[in-house]
Design an enzyme around this catalytic site. Structure first.
Site, short mmCIF file in Angstrom:
data_model
loop_
_atom_site.label_atom_id
_atom_site.label_comp_id
_atom_site.label_asym_id
_atom_site.label_seq_id
_atom_site.Cartn_x
_atom_site.Cartn_y
_atom_site.Cartn_z
N CYS A 2 -1.24 22.74 1.89
CA CYS A 2 0.00 22.14 2.39
C CYS A 2 0.63 23.08 3.42
O CYS A 2 0.15 24.18 3.64
CB CYS A 2 0.98 21.87 1.26
SG CYS A 2 0.39 20.69 0.03
N LEU A 51 -0.75 17.86 1.39
CA LEU A 51 -2.08 17.40 1.06
C LEU A 51 -2.04 17.04 -0.42
O LEU A 51 -1.89 17.91 -1.28
CB LEU A 51 -3.14 18.48 1.31
CG LEU A 51 -4.57 18.12 0.89
CD1 LEU A 51 -5.10 16.97 1.74
CD2 LEU A 51 -5.49 19.33 1.00
N ASN A 77 3.39 25.60 -1.19
CA ASN A 77 2.00 25.43 -0.79
C ASN A 77 1.15 26.22 -1.76
O ASN A 77 1.31 27.45 -1.86
CB ASN A 77 1.78 25.94 0.64
CG ASN A 77 0.32 26.08 0.99
OD1 ASN A 77 -0.51 25.29 0.55
ND2 ASN A 77 -0.01 27.09 1.79
N GLY A 78 0.26 25.55 -2.49
CA GLY A 78 -0.59 26.30 -3.39
C GLY A 78 -1.02 25.52 -4.61
O GLY A 78 -0.93 24.30 -4.66
N GLU A 79 -1.47 26.27 -5.60
CA GLU A 79 -1.94 25.70 -6.85
C GLU A 79 -1.71 26.70 -7.97
O GLU A 79 -2.11 27.86 -7.88
CB GLU A 79 -3.43 25.36 -6.75
CG GLU A 79 -4.00 24.69 -7.97
CD GLU A 79 -5.47 24.32 -7.82
OE1 GLU A 79 -6.04 23.78 -8.80
OE2 GLU A 79 -6.04 24.60 -6.75
#
Length: 228
Positions: A2, A51, A77-79
């Site tokens: 993202c 995304l 942004n990330g996981e």
């Protein structure tokens, strides 16, 4: 993947700057082709390109702690690999979730543990978290710096984004090459000085650190270090 971008300004009313913030956000469309979100307040504006991976309907960003009169807003942004475990722990503390996303787990972790929350995260991430009540912005990057996050201090605040081009879309940031940055590009392309950017005044949030921005100061805090 993202994209996150934003603008903090203690003097301007950023509710009047939607066009510029959207231009900053649209530079990141390649990072997030599925959705775009912009959140505006008097002193802080956030933009996000998404995304969609987890909770396709509920993971819309920027994400606020409440639908009305929000106090904390997140662009992420990330996981988070351990978000399910963190969610169960947060629920035991009384938190009620509106989505199934790891984004909300990250936000509520800050509501529970404050600036110490990143110490509990296992994942790859770069995010901006605005606390309107305390007038505090946190820019946070994962332990090893997998996800990028850049920032620039201007006269009355900061600009930030997942890529330099997001900052360049704002007229407050000028595209002037930095002599040290250019030298490192050719001499040390694989190991530049941590935190330095190619453009003058462009900084990168360093791995394992957060940058705290308030009216009185901008400080860097190290929340993690590698121990042998």
């Amino acid at each position: 993947m993202c994209g996150v971008t934003g603008w903090l300004d203690w003097e301007a009313d950023l509710r009047r700057e939607e066009r510029t913030v959207r231009e900053m956000t649209r530079t990141l469309v390649c990072r997030g082709p599925d959705a775009e979100g912009v959140w505006l307040s008097r002193h802080l504006a956030l933009g996000h390109r998404r995304l969609s991976v987890i909770d396709l309907d509920g993971g819309v960003q920027p994400l606020a702690d409440a639908p009305h009169a929000p106090q904390v807003v997140l662009g992420y942004n990330g996981e988070l690999y351990n978000y399910r475990e963190l969610r169960r722990e947060l629920e035991s503390h009384g938190h009620v979730f509106r989505t199934d996303s790891d984004t909300e787990v990250l936000l509520r972790s800050h509501l529970q543990w404050g600036a110490a929350a990143p110490e509990r995260f296992n994942g790859i991430f770069a995010y901006a978290l605005w606390n309107a009540r305390d007038e505090e912005l946190l820019l946070v990057r994962d332990h090893l710096g997998i996800k990028p996050l850049y920032w620039h201090a201007h006269r009355s605040g900061v600009l930030f984004g997942s890529e330099p081009k997001a900052l360049l879309a704002n007229p407050l940031f000028r595209a002037e090459l930095d002599a040290q940055g250019v030298a490192e590009l050719f001499a040390l392309p694989a190991a530049p000085t941590a935190g330095h950017g190619l453009f003058r005044g462009l900084n990168e949030v360093r791995p394992g650190r957060l940058v705290r921005v308030t009216r009185s100061a901008t400080t860097e805090v190290r929340y993690w270090r590698l121990e042998s």
